[in-house]
Write a protein that holds these residues in place. Structure first.
Motif, PDB file in Angstrom:
ATOM      1  N   LEU A  34      -7.946  19.913  73.174  1.00 16.92           N
ATOM      2  CA  LEU A  34      -8.354  21.041  72.325  1.00 16.92           C
ATOM      3  C   LEU A  34      -7.812  20.873  70.908  1.00 16.92           C
ATOM      4  N   GLU A  35      -6.533  20.457  70.817  1.00 17.19           N
ATOM      5  CA  GLU A  35      -5.952  20.245  69.487  1.00 17.19           C
ATOM      6  C   GLU A  35      -6.693  19.136  68.734  1.00 17.19           C
ATOM      7  N   ALA A  36      -6.957  18.041  69.432  1.00 20.02           N
ATOM      8  CA  ALA A  36      -7.662  16.934  68.780  1.00 20.02           C
ATOM      9  C   ALA A  36      -9.055  17.362  68.333  1.00 20.02           C
ATOM     10  N   SER A  37      -9.740  18.128  69.194  1.00 20.87           N
ATOM     11  CA  SER A  37     -11.084  18.594  68.827  1.00 20.87           C
ATOM     12  C   SER A  37     -11.028  19.523  67.618  1.00 20.87           C
ATOM     13  N   LEU A  38     -10.083  20.466  67.651  1.00 16.06           N
ATOM     14  CA  LEU A  38      -9.968  21.404  66.527  1.00 16.06           C
ATOM     15  C   LEU A  38      -9.606  20.682  65.236  1.00 16.06           C
ATOM     16  N   ILE A  39      -8.670  19.743  65.316  1.00 13.39           N
ATOM     17  CA  ILE A  39      -8.286  18.999  64.107  1.00 13.39           C
ATOM     18  C   ILE A  39      -9.455  18.159  63.605  1.00 13.39           C
ATOM     19  N   GLY A  40     -10.174  17.525  64.540  1.00 14.93           N
ATOM     20  CA  GLY A  40     -11.334  16.723  64.126  1.00 14.93           C
ATOM     21  C   GLY A  40     -12.395  17.572  63.446  1.00 14.93           C
ATOM     22  N   TYR A  41     -12.704  18.729  64.055  1.00 16.64           N
ATOM     23  CA  TYR A  41     -13.687  19.623  63.431  1.00 16.64           C
ATOM     24  C   TYR A  41     -13.185  20.142  62.086  1.00 16.64           C
ATOM     25  N   THR A  42     -11.875  20.411  62.010  1.00 14.03           N
ATOM     26  CA  THR A  42     -11.310  20.907  60.748  1.00 14.03           C
ATOM     27  C   THR A  42     -11.436  19.858  59.649  1.00 14.03           C
ATOM     28  N   LEU A  43     -11.085  18.618  59.968  1.00 14.48           N
ATOM     29  CA  LEU A  43     -11.214  17.548  58.971  1.00 14.48           C
ATOM     30  C   LEU A  43     -12.677  17.314  58.599  1.00 14.48           C
ATOM     31  N   PHE A  44     -13.549  17.377  59.613  1.00 13.49           N
ATOM     32  CA  PHE A  44     -14.980  17.196  59.333  1.00 13.49           C
ATOM     33  C   PHE A  44     -15.501  18.288  58.400  1.00 13.49           C
ATOM     34  N   LEU A  45     -15.127  19.545  58.672  1.00 16.14           N
ATOM     35  CA  LEU A  45     -15.569  20.642  57.807  1.00 16.14           C
ATOM     36  C   LEU A  45     -14.966  20.528  56.413  1.00 16.14           C
TER      37      LEU A  45
END
Length: 219
Positions: free
Chosen positions: A91-102
């Motif tokens: 979940l953390e990796a997904s959230l961080i990835g989406y955050t960096l992508f956004l």
């Protein structure tokens, strides 16, 4: 940590939505906010946060791989604690990835929107310049039409003047011709008068001779 990532993710999603779709003055506010983050110490702060999140993302991915490797060594049996940790890291990796992508998406949107605004200003300036040139061209054509009408008027007056001048020339030639004829007639009259005077003198001489003869006969 996860709650903070959700908050950042929702905030970035809202900013990206406002920048992608114009909703009243909210896009301008979002653009000003991103402009503020790109001025002063904003870029350094953003880069620091991005690097930190990238490190956390790498750590989460490493933890995921380590838990998967541990489960593989145990024959696919993963403890409940490892399952909870695996899901948390995922979940953390997904959230961080989406955050960096956004974050990257917002940066690109901001960049292209700035270009679009500049392009619109350039187009507006070009349109105003085109309208100004069209107005000048229209004014020039009107002036040219007026000048052409004035030139035609002058040409008409000049043609009339030439006709009058030609008429005067013709009258002058006629007067000269009449004067020449009159001079010739006067010369003829003068010649005739001279001949008459000569004839008169001859007649006087004859008369005197006759008178002399008459007087001599009387004597």
């Amino acid at each position: 940590m996860i709650q903070l990532l959700f908050l950042v993710l929702f905030a970035e999603a809202a900013v990206a939505f406002l920048m992608a779709i114009k909703v009243g003055p909210l896009r301008d506010l979002a653009m000003k906010g991103v402009d503020g983050m790109k001025t002063g110490r904003g870029p350094a702060t953003v880069k620091t946060l991005a690097c930190t999140m990238a490190v956390i993302l790498a750590s989460s991915v490493y933890s995921l791989l380590r838990i998967q490797g541990r489960g593989a060594r145990l024959g696919g049996n993963v403890s409940p604690m490892d399952q909870v940790l695996w899901r948390t890291h995922l979940l953390e990796a997904s959230l961080i990835g989406y955050t960096l992508f956004l974050a990257i998406l917002i940066d690109r949107l901001h960049h292209y929107l700035k270009k679009l605004i500049l392009l619109r200003k350039t187009v507006a300036t070009s349109r105003e310049e085109t309208e100004r040139l069209q107005n000048e061209n229209r004014t020039l054509r009107e002036s040219e039409a007026k000048a052409s009408a004035e030139l035609k008027k002058i040409q008409t007056e000049l043609a009339t003047f030439n006709e009058k001048l030609q008429k005067v020339k013709n009258e002058s030639l006629e007067h000269e011709r009449r004067a020449v004829i009159a001079e010739a007639h006067v010369a003829a009259l003068q010649k005739q008068s001279e001949e008459l005077l000569l004839e008169y003198d001859r007649v006087l001489e004859d008369n005197q001779v006759l008178q002399a003869q008459v007087l001599s006969c009387r004597e």
